[in-house]
Design an enzyme around this catalytic site. Structure first.
Site, PDB file in Angstrom:
ATOM      1  N   ASP A   1      48.277 -18.861  51.468  1.00  0.00           N
ATOM      2  CA  ASP A   1      47.949 -20.107  50.778  1.00  0.00           C
ATOM      3  C   ASP A   1      47.420 -19.797  49.382  1.00  0.00           C
ATOM      4  O   ASP A   1      46.295 -19.334  49.230  1.00  0.00           O
ATOM      5  CB  ASP A   1      46.908 -20.886  51.587  1.00  0.00           C
ATOM      6  CG  ASP A   1      46.703 -22.292  51.043  1.00  0.00           C
ATOM      7  OD1 ASP A   1      47.214 -22.603  49.958  1.00  0.00           O
ATOM      8  OD2 ASP A   1      46.021 -23.095  51.714  1.00  0.00           O
TER       9      ASP A   1
ATOM     10  N   HIS B   1      48.409 -30.954  53.230  1.00  0.00           N
ATOM     11  CA  HIS B   1      48.197 -29.717  52.482  1.00  0.00           C
ATOM     12  C   HIS B   1      49.413 -28.830  52.687  1.00  0.00           C
ATOM     13  O   HIS B   1      50.015 -28.827  53.763  1.00  0.00           O
ATOM     14  CB  HIS B   1      46.921 -29.004  52.940  1.00  0.00           C
ATOM     15  CG  HIS B   1      46.625 -27.774  52.143  1.00  0.00           C
ATOM     16  ND1 HIS B   1      46.514 -27.789  50.775  1.00  0.00           N
ATOM     17  CD2 HIS B   1      46.436 -26.479  52.515  1.00  0.00           C
ATOM     18  CE1 HIS B   1      46.256 -26.568  50.343  1.00  0.00           C
ATOM     19  NE2 HIS B   1      46.215 -25.754  51.376  1.00  0.00           N
TER      20      HIS B   1
ATOM     21  N   CYS C   1      48.528 -28.457  45.597  1.00  0.00           N
ATOM     22  CA  CYS C   1      48.929 -27.545  46.671  1.00  0.00           C
ATOM     23  C   CYS C   1      50.430 -27.331  46.768  1.00  0.00           C
ATOM     24  O   CYS C   1      50.890 -26.195  46.950  1.00  0.00           O
ATOM     25  CB  CYS C   1      48.356 -28.019  48.004  1.00  0.00           C
ATOM     26  SG  CYS C   1      48.931 -29.660  48.546  1.00  0.00           S
TER      27      CYS C   1
END
Length: 628
Positions: A279, A256, A197
């Protein structure tokens, strides 16, 4: 009267050097024109004859809308012009800042960014339509979000959440985006291996800043992946305090990382401009592709989950409730905890104009447990569950408090700072309090402890340590019980991120009820020291001194050092350092020759077989050549 020759344009001087400096794009090069939206620029036109103002006419048509304008020079410097920053990792009680080289002004990066756009599925399907929509920042953000991962297309990065990185580079061993983007381009658009991530988000930050969109990297600690959309993440433990694999896709990431981009949202009702979540980590599809956002941060805070894009998913990442179950005989037997505030903690980004961390949790949600927060949660849950699912297990749980009536309070504390390579010392703090079943009577506890390596994507490995403790507690009594977790138990059992969860389940002999106590431990790597000469100037030698002491009880083998820093180094410098024995120190002295003036950051990574991520940085201000 002589007839005047028709006016013909012979050449155009784009004034690239002057315009690029005025538009803050000179670091991308001065040979071609690179200008920003909503700002004046100068062209010089050369004709076949003198221009006659009375009779000659020229029409210029230029249409620009600046939907990403930030009304602050400080914010523009931070979120567009700054080419370095930090990624925040670890766990909520021990957050670590890892330096990152964005490098959006490296001369070839802008071409690679357009290459990314031109390899998207949208462009390949309909090039003219795709190009005509590139004035829409919402559209461009969604395209880039999909292209940073390679799940649907020839995107930049291939994700890997396993532990075998032999076919590429461990996500922990990247220092910046430039090497990743250059490798992707040089290999004809083959995905670079590997990303997780923070790598996906940092690379997207580079691309969006290069394209002129204000962007920052944001970390969310204990981040929910709520696949079924019910705003509840279920976790299961057995009687031996072992965290069990979750059969559902739901999970809680230790942390995250995503992006926020600043923009005007003309597609939303008034009030939702500003920061938007994007994202690029491939968690679930949006309109058929692995991308996410833009989701308005304001809409997330107010529970307006019906607004596009992917707002319900992001809302759950920061707001889902966690329900922890005791599992046995093939079924969930007892609720150990219902946590309404354990998910979405310490949401963090780099502070403007500073190396400090900024906590921006309040922009995502109201204070945990406040009337506003619970009201928004109920509003969002009703919208996400729909009218046909007004009654659900998680809504029922909100009104259930039986499991909270416990006869003792249990806490786990670290007795000293945890360092990888050393035994871990903990203390169990137990205190007898009144409960309905046995208000003031003594109780007996059997506490079973278990330690497991935590996986970044949620879940844990097999147990690496167990211990059982028996306690007798009179009313009002407090006990501290020491616990020792030897290095021999965990040394070769952890993932590269060195995270451990110690769990304890206490069974109350008098009632048969159970209590849970948890402690997540992030093990610190050795500290890297970097010192640079007091004065740095373009083209002149800059002395850098790097020191690493192995304060662990084991050797660090196959050590490799990688240096990076836009404006300081062209690409990377890599050195093999061999083995660093316990208690020994390695010192590296080298000269750099800065390329660009201004504020710069030198990033240093030393990786070894035992510890993959020993990182440090040094801020350096570089004076222009010849400056006194």
């Amino acid at each position: 009267m002589d007839q005047v020759a028709a006016l013909e344009l012979r050449s155009v001087d784009l004034q690239s050097s002057r315009n690029n400096k005025e538009h803050h794009t000179q670091e991308m090069g001065l040979k071609r024109l690179i200008v920003r939206r909503g700002q004046l620029f100068t062209l010089q036109l050369h004709f076949n004859r003198p221009f006659q103002f009375q009779t000659d006419h020229i029409t210029f048509v230029a249409e620009t809308e600046d939907d990403v304008h930030l009304p602050s020079e400080a914010l523009l410097r931070e979120y567009i012009l700054t080419d370095y920053g930090f990624v925040y990792k670890g766990q909520k009680r021990l957050i670590t800042a890892r330096p990152w080289n964005y490098g959006q002004f490296e001369e070839d990066i802008i071409d690679i960014c357009f290459e990314i756009l031109n390899k998207s599925l949208y462009f390949l399907k309909n090039p003219s339509k795709d190009c005509s929509q590139r004035n829409d920042v919402v559209y461009v953000c969604r395209v880039v979000s999909a292209m940073i991962n390679s799940n649907d297309d020839r995107g930049v990065l291939q994700g890997n959440w396993g532990e075998d990185y032999s076919m590429g580079v461990s996500p922990l061993e990247w220092n910046g985006s430039v090497a990743i983007l250059r490798q992707w381009s040089a290999r004809g658009g083959q995905p670079v291996m590997y990303g997780q991530c923070w790598v996906f988000a940092a690379v997207m930050c580079t691309v969006m800043r290069c394209l002129g969109v204000p962007t920052r990297v944001v970390s969310n600690f204990r981040s929910a992946h709520n696949a079924d959309g019910n705003l509840t993440i279920d976790t299961y433990y057995n009687r031996n305090a072992e965290m069990l694999p979750n059969q559902k896709q739901d999970k809680i990431w230790n942390f995250h990382v995503w992006n926020e981009c600043w923009m005007i949202r003309k597609d939303l009702p008034p009030g939702y401009n500003g920061w938007q979540v994007l994202d690029p980590t491939p968690q679930q599809t949006s309109s058929g592709l692995f991308c996410c956002g833009p989701a308005s941060v304001k809409a997330i805070k107010e529970g307006e989950v019906q607004l596009p894009y992917d707002t319900p998913f992001v809302y759950a990442e920061v707001n889902a409730d966690e329900v922890i179950w005791l599992f046995g005989d093939g079924q969930a037997q007892e609720i150990l905890a219902h946590n309404t505030s354990s998910i979405g903690n310490e949401i963090s980004t780099k502070m403007v104009g500073s190396d400090q961390r900024q906590n921006i949790t309040s922009s995502y949600k109201y204070p945990e447990g406040s009337p506003e927060e619970r009201s928004v949660f109920m509003k969002a849950s009703q919208k996400m569950l729909g009218p046909g699912r007004a009654s659900s297990p998680f809504l029922d749980l909100l009104g259930s408090g039986d499991f909270q009536d416990q006869p003792a309070q249990l806490q786990l504390h670290l007795a000293r700072m945890p360092e990888w390579g050393r035994d871990l010392l903990l203390k169990l703090h137990a205190r007898r309090v009144a409960d309905r079943a046995h208000p003031r009577a003594p109780i007996r506890l059997e506490v079973r402890f278990c330690a497991q390596a935590l996986l970044h994507k949620g879940g844990a490995r097999e147990p690496l340590w167990r211990q059982t403790v028996h306690l007798n507690l009179d009313f009002g009594q407090e006990i501290e019980w020491p616990l020792l977790l030897p290095f021999n138990n965990y040394g070769n059992k952890l993932t590269d991120e060195k995270l451990i969860r110690v769990s304890g389940i206490a069974k109350v002999k008098e009632t048969g009820r159970s209590m849970l106590v948890l402690k997540d431990i992030s093990l610190e790597p050795p500290h890297l020291s970097i010192k640079a000469s007091e004065r740095a100037e373009v083209g002149k030698a800059l002395g850098v001194h790097i020191t690493l002491t192995n304060n662990l009880t084991v050797a660090l083998s196959n050590c490799v050092m990688v240096l990076e820093g836009s404006g300081l180094i062209d690409g990377q410098i890599s050195n093999e350092l061999g083995t660093l024995l316990p208690g020994h120190t390695i010192q590296i002295q080298l000269d750099l020759y800065p390329i660009k003036a201004g504020p710069r950051q030198l990033q240093v990574l030393i990786s070894s077989n035992e510890v993959k991520e020993i990182k440090g940085y040094q801020d350096i201000f570089v004076a222009a050549a010849g400056a006194s």
